[in-house]
Design an enzyme around this catalytic site. Structure first.
Site, PDB file in Angstrom:
ATOM      1  N   CYS A  68       9.696  73.730  72.039  1.00 18.21           N
ATOM      2  CA  CYS A  68      10.735  72.742  71.735  1.00 18.21           C
ATOM      3  C   CYS A  68      12.038  73.043  72.477  1.00 18.21           C
ATOM      4  CB  CYS A  68      10.888  72.572  70.224  1.00 18.21           C
ATOM      5  SG  CYS A  68      12.232  73.337  69.381  1.00 18.21           S
ATOM      6  N   GLU A  90       2.258  69.366  67.532  1.00 18.42           N
ATOM      7  CA  GLU A  90       2.523  70.416  66.532  1.00 18.42           C
ATOM      8  C   GLU A  90       3.713  71.233  66.994  1.00 18.42           C
ATOM      9  OE1 GLU A  90       1.428  74.752  65.228  1.00 18.42           O
ATOM     10  OE2 GLU A  90       1.513  73.932  67.245  1.00 18.42           O
ATOM     11  N   ARG A 132       2.128  79.552  56.369  1.00 16.27           N
ATOM     12  CA  ARG A 132       2.484  79.168  57.747  1.00 16.27           C
ATOM     13  C   ARG A 132       2.815  77.688  57.752  1.00 16.27           C
ATOM     14  NH1 ARG A 132       1.251  81.639  62.543  1.00 16.27           N
ATOM     15  NH2 ARG A 132       1.384  80.364  64.395  1.00 16.27           N
ATOM     16  N   ARG A 148       4.137  74.421  59.582  1.00 19.45           N
ATOM     17  CA  ARG A 148       4.301  73.827  60.910  1.00 19.45           C
ATOM     18  C   ARG A 148       4.466  72.323  60.757  1.00 19.45           C
ATOM     19  NH1 ARG A 148       5.396  78.205  62.173  1.00 19.45           N
ATOM     20  NH2 ARG A 148       4.553  79.510  63.825  1.00 19.45           N
TER      21      ARG A 148
HETATM   22  C1  LIG Z   1       3.091  77.014  71.010  1.00 20.79           C
HETATM   23  S1  LIG Z   1       2.037  77.409  72.313  1.00 20.79           S
HETATM   24  C2  LIG Z   1       0.639  76.398  71.976  1.00 20.79           C
HETATM   25  C3  LIG Z   1      -0.540  77.203  71.534  1.00 20.79           C
HETATM   26  C4  LIG Z   1      -1.811  76.435  71.284  1.00 20.79           C
HETATM   27  N1  LIG Z   1      -1.660  75.340  70.378  1.00 20.79           N
HETATM   28  C5  LIG Z   1      -2.929  77.343  70.789  1.00 20.79           C
HETATM   29  O1  LIG Z   1      -3.712  76.967  69.943  1.00 20.79           O
HETATM   30  O2  LIG Z   1      -3.002  78.501  71.249  1.00 20.79           O
HETATM   31  C6  LIG Z   1       2.781  76.592  73.683  1.00 20.79           C
HETATM   32  C7  LIG Z   1       2.076  76.873  75.001  1.00 20.79           C
HETATM   33  O3  LIG Z   1       2.665  76.068  76.034  1.00 20.79           O
HETATM   34  C8  LIG Z   1       2.505  76.775  77.249  1.00 20.79           C
HETATM   35  N2  LIG Z   1       3.393  76.194  78.276  1.00 20.79           N
HETATM   36  C9  LIG Z   1       4.738  76.357  78.397  1.00 20.79           C
HETATM   37  N3  LIG Z   1       5.198  75.686  79.468  1.00 20.79           N
HETATM   38  C10 LIG Z   1       4.135  75.060  80.031  1.00 20.79           C
HETATM   39  C11 LIG Z   1       3.977  74.227  81.174  1.00 20.79           C
HETATM   40  N4  LIG Z   1       5.018  73.921  81.957  1.00 20.79           N
HETATM   41  N5  LIG Z   1       2.747  73.747  81.468  1.00 20.79           N
HETATM   42  C12 LIG Z   1       1.684  74.084  80.683  1.00 20.79           C
HETATM   43  N6  LIG Z   1       1.764  74.886  79.598  1.00 20.79           N
HETATM   44  C13 LIG Z   1       2.969  75.381  79.269  1.00 20.79           C
HETATM   45  C14 LIG Z   1       2.859  78.207  76.854  1.00 20.79           C
HETATM   46  O4  LIG Z   1       2.350  79.140  77.786  1.00 20.79           O
HETATM   47  C15 LIG Z   1       2.213  78.323  75.470  1.00 20.79           C
HETATM   48  O5  LIG Z   1       0.934  78.904  75.528  1.00 20.79           O
END
Ligand SMILES: C[S@@+](CC[C@H](N)C(=O)[O-])C[C@H]1O[C@@H](n2cnc3c(N)ncnc32)[C@H](O)[C@@H]1O
Length: 345
Positions: free
Chosen positions: A70, A108, A152, A154
């Site tokens: 976010c 989420e 948790r 969310r």
């Molecule tokens: C909150 S995590 C989501 C995890 C996922 N829902 C799971 O079950 O593991 C957010 C993810 O977005 C990825 N992310 C951040 N910037 C990104 C980008 N520019 N392109 C693709 N993925 C990105 C991060 O590496 C991170 O793994």
């Protein structure tokens, strides 16, 4: 019944949607270590940076899921709409939505999104999705209401092409005790009795947490009022010890050492939760293949999404008939929906 898995991490969303029978046709994750784990478990390497996707190149799909980082938007008095999200990762999601027009979008985020930038971030997200032609609804969901002994919370934002998603129809389950999810034997990291203090008369909190003691290092000494030394707020988060008769606190993403210690009363023992137990507390399958380094794995699982919560949502998308073209009424603004809920329609 096809979905795309954006910001996929190690695939929590994919676990849940596949369980219900949805097929993943595209995934995207920039972190190479997460991509490695994803490939080991799902047999495909996700696309890397979302900003390099050309939406027109994507295969057709019905649902878009994303647990995105976010970031604040700078709206400066412009009309609230998806153009205001430029330069953020959410804008990249919107670009795909605009071209591909999926029937359902499931987003989420952390609980804090509600207050992020004084509520502005959430407001822009909702307005942007409405601007793109969707009805939007959101709710804070807690893993402990979905058969998992973890507190948790969310936020889940669900956008649909017609009638809004009805969160009140989600199937919830009783909260089990943490002890039901633990291994009886294993190579446990046990704390010596000299390293912790148990408090007298612990009481279960409304959250289901049962704070029973603290590790002796790192308690706050300054500003502590007399006779409050036993209260959980006095003891630094990572040093708090919770009983297995309650639930586990949120598994965090910033910790590489798996910070929480648990108390097992029948053995009068304090030990650390193992990595395998962490995966279990996120609803991942027993045969899930994690990253070779424990530190990285603790981070990845803490960043993930609780699978049974996602599974319950996927089930409800089907049962509320949100993928069928016929059932789709014109989208409603969220205020209209809230009004209808109030009127009990
Ligand atoms: C909150 S995590 C989501 C995890 C996922 N829902 C799971 O079950 O593991 C957010 C993810 O977005 C990825 N992310 C951040 N910037 C990104 C980008 N520019 N392109 C693709 N993925 C990105 C991060 O590496 C991170 O793994």
């Amino acid at each position: 019944m096809k979905f795309i898995d954006l910001f996929s991490g190690i695939g929590g969303f994919r676990q849940g949607f596949e369980k219900i029978g949805f097929e993943c046709v595209f995934s995207c994750e920039v972190n190479s270590k997460c991509r490695e784990v994803y490939q080991k478990n799902f047999g495909e390497v996700p696309f890397a940076d979302i900003s390099n996707i050309n939406p027109a190149d994507l295969a057709e799909f019905d649902i878009l899921v994303a647990g995105f980082p976010c970031q604040p938007f700078s709206i400066c008095g412009k009309k609230l709409g998806f153009e205001d999200t430029r330069g953020t990762l959410f804008f990249e999601i919107c670009k795909i939505i605009k071209i591909k027009q999926p029937k359902v979008i499931v987003l989420e985020n952390v609980k804090h999104l509600i207050h992020h930038d004084k509520g502005n971030t959430l407001k822009v997200i909702i307005a942007s999705l409405e601007d793109l032609g969707y009805s939007v609804n959101y709710k804070m969901l807690n893993a402990k209401d979905f058969g998992i002994p973890q507190h948790r919370e969310r936020i889940f934002i669900i956008a649909t092409k017609g009638k809004p998603f009805n969160f009140s129809r989600l199937t919830t389950q009783l909260t089990p005790q943490l002890r039901e999810f633990l291994d009886e034997t294993g190579d446990f990291e046990i704390l010596d009795k000299s390293e912790y203090t148990l408090i007298e008369s612990p009481r279960k909190q409304d959250s289901g947490l049962l704070f029973v003691g603290y590790r002796n290092k790192g308690t706050w000494k300054t500003g502590v009022r007399p006779n409050t030394e036993h209260l959980s707020r006095v003891h630094r988060q990572p040093n708090r010890i919770y009983s297995v008769e309650g639930v586990h606190p949120t598994i965090p993403s910033q910790e590489t050492s798996g910070r929480f210690f648990i108390y097992i009363p029948e053995q009068d023992m304090v030990r650390k939760l193992t990595l395998k137990e962490c995966y279990r507390l996120m609803g991942f399958p027993e045969n899930f293949k994690s990253y070779p380094s424990a530190g990285e794995s603790y981070k990845q699982i803490g960043n993930s999404v609780c699978v049974p919560v996602v599974e319950a949502i996927a089930k409800e998308i089907l049962s509320q008939n949100l993928l069928s073209n016929e059932s789709n009424e014109p989208p409603r603004k969220i205020e209209e929906y809230i009004q209808l809920v109030r009127l009990n329609c």
